[in-house]
Every structure is written in C-alpha cells, then in structure tokens.
Design an enzyme around this catalytic site. Structure first.
Site, PDB file in Angstrom:
ATOM      1  N   HIS A   1      55.916  75.145  28.063  1.00  0.00           N
ATOM      2  CA  HIS A   1      55.753  75.813  29.358  1.00  0.00           C
ATOM      3  C   HIS A   1      55.627  77.298  29.045  1.00  0.00           C
ATOM      4  CE1 HIS A   1      56.120  77.098  33.436  1.00  0.00           C
ATOM      5  NE2 HIS A   1      57.353  77.577  33.303  1.00  0.00           N
TER       6      HIS A   1
ATOM      7  N   ARG B   1      58.240  84.013  28.474  1.00  0.00           N
ATOM      8  CA  ARG B   1      59.389  83.124  28.681  1.00  0.00           C
ATOM      9  C   ARG B   1      60.256  83.054  27.433  1.00  0.00           C
ATOM     10  NH1 ARG B   1      54.870  80.672  31.020  1.00  0.00           N
ATOM     11  NH2 ARG B   1      55.000  80.406  33.279  1.00  0.00           N
TER      12      ARG B   1
END
Length: 315
Positions: free
Chosen positions: A179, A92
């Site tokens: 995350h 990410r």
C-alpha cells in the site's frame, strides 16, 4: 472476561479522523450491536461517542461508548487506526519508526483483553505494521488483517469506471503489493463485465488507450499525496473500506478483498504482510488467492515485497 464473544461487538482503538469515519459508517450501516471507542486521548473518545450517540434516533439502535482496553473484552473484531498521521510530502514508509513503537504498546493490550477477536490494522505503513502486529499478537494464522490495498483498488475501480463511464462496481480490477509507491495494477486480469480492457468499449465510445490507462494507475498510486496536499488527511473512503472488512467478518461473507496478511510462500514471498486478493470471512483470512499473474506482474510483486522486507529489516 477474555475468551468469549459478544455478538456484534466491535472495538475501535484510535478515534482520529479515520477511526471516527469508520465508526460513523458502522453506525449508519446498522451492522454492529456494540462499539467501544478506545483512545490515548480519553476525552477525544468520549467526545466522538457523544456526537455519534446524538444521531442514534436516526439509525438502528446500538450501544456506543468510550472505554478502556479492558472493555474490548468479547469483541468479535477490533479495528486499530491509532498512530501518527502522514504529513505532506511524507511517504507511508516514513511513518514506520514512529508507529512501530505505538503498536508495540497497543497490540499486546488488545490481545490480552480480546484474545479471540479478529484484529484489523489500518495505520500506515499498514503492510509492515500488520507484519509487526502479527508477530506481537501470536494469534492463529489469519486473525490479523491489514487494510492493505483495499482503498487503492477502490480508487482504481472508480477511476476506470469514470474513464469508461460505467458503474465502478462493474469494474473488476486489483491493485496489489505494498500500500504505497511500489504497488502494482494487475492489468492482465482487469475486466469490465468479463471483457478484458483490451477489448472493452464504453458507452461513451472510449476503448483501450495505454497512455490513458497508465495515467489512471499513476493517479491511483499518488491519490493519497494529492488529497493530503489539499485537506491534510484521507479518511472517508478508508472508513468505508474498514467497514467492508468488518462486515465480511461479522456476516461471514467470504468476500474477496485486497487486504494484506503475512504470506507463506505465495509468488516466492514469505514472512511479510502484503496485499493480494483474499477471501475474508468469519475466521479473518480464509484464503489468499493464487492468481494467474503475468511474469512481469510476478516480478513487480516480488520487488514490492522486497521493498517492504528491507524497510522492516531497518527496525
């Protein structure tokens, strides 16, 4: 015109698979009265609006249409899912450079059109993009929310429920931090029906097994990579997660969710958006909860925040 709300109006910027999944979930829930779809690819937004509208006879009526940024005016909540997708094998954080540039264009336009809205960020890397969006928006604290580890927590609860053969809604456990790869499970607080995992035995006879539970966490942490490997993207579950955030705002539910927002000294972390259990209501972030983490968990959380701060500094 800017500076007012239209009751039940929601804006969506980005009509890719995540945005479309959120719009579909919102439509089915009957939560909003109006949804405006905005996308750089105007034809894509129009196509999604047409497809969704054709299902209107099956659900509670609402107004749904493709529009411009200016038509976000009056939205109570604006959800941003626009940006580049995560590629197979890509983290990410690798997305940061590409999507930071996209957000520098999007966020000021959203704020100009809907200055009183709550902004919800879903695009990855969500923690850093939420930090950047908060800086760009210059809104009062709590008005910019990132989806954070809401999906990781849902995956964790599902997998624990599957292991013990109980309804995942009865599993109370959190994934916090980034995350991404440095996230952590709060094992010290995880419980089922108030019983800590060390003491819980499921109806299937399964009890505490450290190796099995660690494998569940690893499966939680790497779930996105496995899904992307098989179907190129994840979108259904995060669409439902975004719906949950929006519902908490529109209905002023004060729901505890593991969303991310810029911290102000919690656990020694400041200035970076990162996930902790947070009360979400009409004003967006109502309160970030101060949990009794173990010493090891606090240290892991701080390392996760440091990972994000170092990557943000590279911009």
């Amino acid at each position: 015109m800017p500076g007012y709300h239209t009751a039940g109006k929601v804006g969506l910027v980005g009509t890719g698979m995540v945005g479309a999944s959120f719009a579909y979930a919102l439509m089915q829930r009957g939560l909003a009265n109006e949804l405006v779809l905005v996308d750089l690819d105007a034809a894509r937004a129009e196509g999604e609006a047409m497809d969704l509208n054709h299902g209107m006879p099956f659900v509670r009526p609402m107004r749904m249409y493709a529009g411009s940024y200016e038509q976000l005016a009056g939205a109570e909540v604006v959800v941003i899912t626009a940006g580049a997708n995560q590629r197979p094998g890509e983290t990410r954080l690798d997305l940061l450079q590409r999507n930071a540039a996209v957000f520098r264009d999007i966020v000021p336009r959203v704020v100009a059109a809907a200055p009183d809205s709550i902004i919800v960020i879903a695009t990855n890397p969500v923690d850093i993009l939420t930090t950047i969006s908060n800086q760009l928006a210059q809104l009062p604290p709590g008005r910019v929310i990132g989806s954070g580890t809401i999906l990781d927590t849902a995956r964790f609860r599902y997998l624990l429920g599957d292991y013990y053969q109980v309804d995942p809604r009865s599993v109370h456990a959190y994934i916090v931090g980034e995350h991404g790869d440095s996230e952590l499970a709060l094992w010290s607080l995880a419980n089922i029906a108030g019983v800590r995992l060390h003491d819980f035995v499921g109806a299937n006879g399964r009890g505490y097994d450290e190796a099995a539970l660690q494998a569940i966490f690893e499966q939680t942490r790497t779930a996105a990579y496995e899904i992307i490997k098989r179907k190129k993207a994840t979108y259904y579950a995060i669409g439902l997660g975004l719906l949950t955030i929006v519902e908490a705002v529109l209905r002023d539910q004060n729901t505890v969710l593991t969303v991310c927002s810029p911290l102000s000294g919690q656990y020694g972390v400041e200035g970076i958006a990162i996930s902790l259990p947070t009360i979400v209501g009409r004003n967006g972030i109502e309160e970030v909860l101060n949990l009794p983490m173990s010493g090891d968990e606090v240290a892991a959380f701080q390392r996760s925040a440091q990972t994000l701060q170092e990557r943000l500094a590279q911009l």
